[in-house]
Design an enzyme around this catalytic site. Structure first.
Site, mmCIF file in Angstrom:
data_model
loop_
_atom_site.group_PDB
_atom_site.id
_atom_site.type_symbol
_atom_site.label_atom_id
_atom_site.label_comp_id
_atom_site.label_asym_id
_atom_site.label_seq_id
_atom_site.Cartn_x
_atom_site.Cartn_y
_atom_site.Cartn_z
ATOM 1 N N CYS A 2 39.961 -24.298 65.502
ATOM 2 C CA CYS A 2 38.861 -24.858 66.273
ATOM 3 C C CYS A 2 39.112 -24.655 67.761
ATOM 4 O O CYS A 2 40.040 -23.982 68.171
ATOM 5 C CB CYS A 2 38.731 -26.355 65.981
ATOM 6 N N ARG A 49 34.159 -26.982 65.745
ATOM 7 C CA ARG A 49 34.825 -26.935 64.450
ATOM 8 C C ARG A 49 34.581 -25.638 63.690
ATOM 9 O O ARG A 49 33.443 -25.187 63.564
ATOM 10 C CB ARG A 49 34.372 -28.108 63.560
ATOM 11 N N LEU A 50 35.688 -25.042 63.229
ATOM 12 C CA LEU A 50 35.644 -23.989 62.220
ATOM 13 C C LEU A 50 36.164 -24.636 60.944
ATOM 14 O O LEU A 50 37.356 -24.953 60.832
ATOM 15 C CB LEU A 50 36.519 -22.798 62.626
ATOM 16 N N SER A 363 48.949 -12.872 58.340
ATOM 17 C CA SER A 363 49.485 -11.690 59.032
ATOM 18 C C SER A 363 51.002 -11.656 58.920
ATOM 19 O O SER A 363 51.632 -12.633 58.501
ATOM 20 C CB SER A 363 49.081 -11.711 60.513
ATOM 21 N N GLY A 364 51.588 -10.537 59.343
ATOM 22 C CA GLY A 364 53.045 -10.375 59.286
ATOM 23 C C GLY A 364 53.728 -10.562 60.626
ATOM 24 O O GLY A 364 54.881 -10.143 60.793
#
Length: 616
Positions: A2, A49-50, A363-364
């Site tokens: 967010c 907000r997500l 992700s790495g």
């Protein structure tokens, strides 16, 4: 994931909404505003907000817990279920299934030490109405951003600088910050491009006394840079422990109430994350990679092979220079400050198209810093040998190299010309040729150097620590956060789990790097899941082919942007020296793309964000 905002300045509700609107891409699902018009001091809290966990409106923010605790929170607490169970056993009640309530309850139970219980990526602020204070924190590795403005009793904070910048007429552009950017390519914590706005440092919490205006920050976590903790087992035992930690780090980051995918470049780190994620997922994992027209930078075929082996649902995103130009033009809108990591562009492209399929991606990131994977760590093997020569001989070799015709030889000569090996490594991380810009105003107190300039560890462990505290924090995490949030995508990095960072510090160097075999232990864990022969190739970086583009497809763009008039808009540079370097790049005698890109980014930021602000 967010965007948060708050202030003790008496902004109107509409003004707060405008500040939130500026960074609404961070959380487009719901904007929340709450105004507390207290007798002595107004409090404003805002949130974009997500929705990731508990999609119900009951978890919208600002969120209130037990009447007097109000919170705005950006990020995720990955171990919140464990903490929630412990707190429930102590009598705490919860009305949602989100991690936000858990932060509040943990604060009530453990006070400001609650941050030591959290495993996550976060930036949050709690308004404690009873104690009349604001308490907040930023995660250990700096994955989530936190900017603040403090002027006597006035305090303002946000996930991105632009929200504070809006309606604030007291800001001035920092001459030191511009010099720092020209040197590093980013602006180091705790500073920002504005003198009056700072970043809360990674691994720090803070308290702000609303009545007195007193602000105090506190470091709650740090690397073991003294090397006091040592792994006592053998190599096989270390492998088993690392795989167990990685598996759990991936597992807890796969939890979400929305679709989750993986960034898969085809390299060691992302392939290992994908392999462990595939084990945790009943169906097919969704994986995503970027394809470049320039084969020198294209790893998409390697990613396809790994995806095929793991039987993932794989998507390839094609990148060309035309779309790259569009993102270059919009870079300053999303990054807020000058930031020159060229891989920001493919990161934005990857995020843009990944978001069409999922809301969360793993992700790495941090595999190279934790396990000695960068090319420059291997270069240090040779540089270390140079520093075993008597100083007069080393200086003689350095001088001879600087007189050589090839720019790579000149670069090596400039590196080993430094007084110590620590200075030599620092030189590889900053621009060696500082003649082209003014460093006279650069007076930063750079505490990060303490992780490099000591004798507690060997040079490889010191540079690994240094990179985690600087490059990973200032650059990689900034790049990933802004690139992903520009398209409302949450990115989670299992190798940034602080337990893995701590564990990697305990391992002997030879477990990570031996006889040219970098990331040795990480690779051996990977080879249990994916055939070794798939990775029998040189390491490739995730970046744009700007070296070629600036000489060909983007040549006219560069020369028009950085002509005499364009260079005149950029402060603190020697225009004559810069023009020489641009010519060197165009005629192929020297690869100067990094400096050209750095100047293009700064020019764009000053044009789009710097109007009306004086430089001091």
């Amino acid at each position: 994931m967010c965007g948060i905002y708050g202030s003790t300045i008496a902004y109107s509700e509409n003004e707060v909404k405008e500040k939130l609107k500026r960074t609404s891409f961070r959380g487009p699902d719901k904007m929340g505003v709450r105004l507390f018009d207290e007798e002595k001091q107004p409090i404003r809290l805002g949130h974009n907000r997500l929705s990731i966990i508990d999609l119900d409106v009951r978890s919208d923010q600002p969120l209130t817990y037990q009447e007097n605790i109000h919170i705005v929170f950006n990020g995720e607490i990955f171990n919140f279920k464990t903490i929630k169970k412990e707190l429930a056993n102590k009598g705490y009640e919860f009305k949602t299934t989100s991690d936000t309530e858990v932060i509040c309850a943990a604060y009530l139970e453990y006070g400001q030490d609650c941050v030591n219980h959290f495993n996550g990526m976060f930036a949050f602020v709690i308004y404690d109405k009873v104690k009349n204070l604001l308490f907040g924190a930023r995660d250990r590795l700096g994955q989530k951003p936190f900017y603040y403005y403090h002027n006597e009793k006035q305090f303002e904070f946000a996930s991105q600088l632009s929200s504070i910048q809006l309606f604030n007429e007291k800001l001035t552009i920092s001459k030191e910050a511009i010099s720092a950017y020209l040197l590093w390519g980013t602006i180091p914590d705790p500073y920002s491009i504005f003198n009056e706005i700072k970043k809360l440092e990674a691994g720090h919490s803070f308290s702000f006394d609303i009545e007195t205006g007193n602000f105090k920050s506190k470091k709650y976590w740090d690397l073991d840079y003294k090397g006091q903790n040592k792994f006592s087992g053998n190599y096989n035992e270390a492998q088993e422990e690392l795989e167990k930690l990685l598996s759990d780090a991936v597992k807890i980051r796969m939890f979400a109430d929305v679709p989750v995918g993986i960034f898969l470049s085809g390299g060691v780190d992302s392939s290992l994350v994908s392999a462990l994620a595939a084990k945790e997922t009943p169906g097919k994992v969704k994986t995503f990679s970027v394809k470049f027209d320039n084969k020198e930078f294209d790893e998409s075929e390697y990613a396809k092979r790994v995806a095929s082996h793991l039987q993932t649902e794989h998507s390839v995103i094609e990148c060309d220079y035309t779309e790259g130009i569009q993102l270059i033009e919009n870079l300053s809108y999303f990054y807020d400050e000058p930031f020159d990591d060229a891989s920001a562009i493919p990161s934005m492209l990857l995020s843009k198209y990944t978001r069409e399929h999922v809301t969360v991606a793993l992700s790495g990131d941090a595999g190279d810093e934790n396990f000695l994977g960068y090319h420059r760590y291997n270069w240090m093997r040779y540089i270390e040998k140079a520093y075993k020569f008597p100083d007069p001989l080393r200086m003689m070799v350095a001088k001879a190299l600087t007189l050589a015709p090839h720019y790579k030889a000149k670069t090596i000569g400039n590196v080993i010309n430094k007084a110590t090996i620590n200075d030599a490594y620092l030189a590889t991380k900053r621009d060696l040729n500082s003649k082209w810009f003014d460093l006279s105003g650069y007076n930063y107190k750079d505490e990060s150097n303490s992780y490099l300039f000591h004798n507690n560890k060997n040079i490889y462990e010191r540079i690994s620590d240094f990179d985690i505290k600087t490059y990973l924090n200032w650059d990689i995490n900034t790049k990933v956060d802004r690139a992903s949030m520009a398209f409302s995508l949450e990115v989670r990095s299992p190798m940034l789990d602080y337990r893995i960072v701590d564990f990697s510090r305990t391992l002997p160097t030879e477990f990570k790097f031996i006889k040219g075999n970098q990331k040795r232990i990480l690779k051996d864990v990977l080879y249990k899941h994916v055939p070794k022969e798939m990775f029998d190739r040189p390491k490739s970086g995730f970046t744009m082919p700007f070296k070629s583009w600036f000489r060909n497809e983007l040549k006219d763009y560069v020369l028009s942007e950085l002509n005499d008039d364009g260079l005149a808009t950029i402060p603190f540079i020697d225009k004559k020296e810069v023009k020489i370097m641009i010519d060197q790049h165009m005629d192929g005698s020297w690869n100067r793309y990094a400096i050209i890109w750095r100047l293009l980014v700064l020019k764009q930021w000053l044009k789009n964000n710097g109007k009306g602000f004086s430089i001091k």
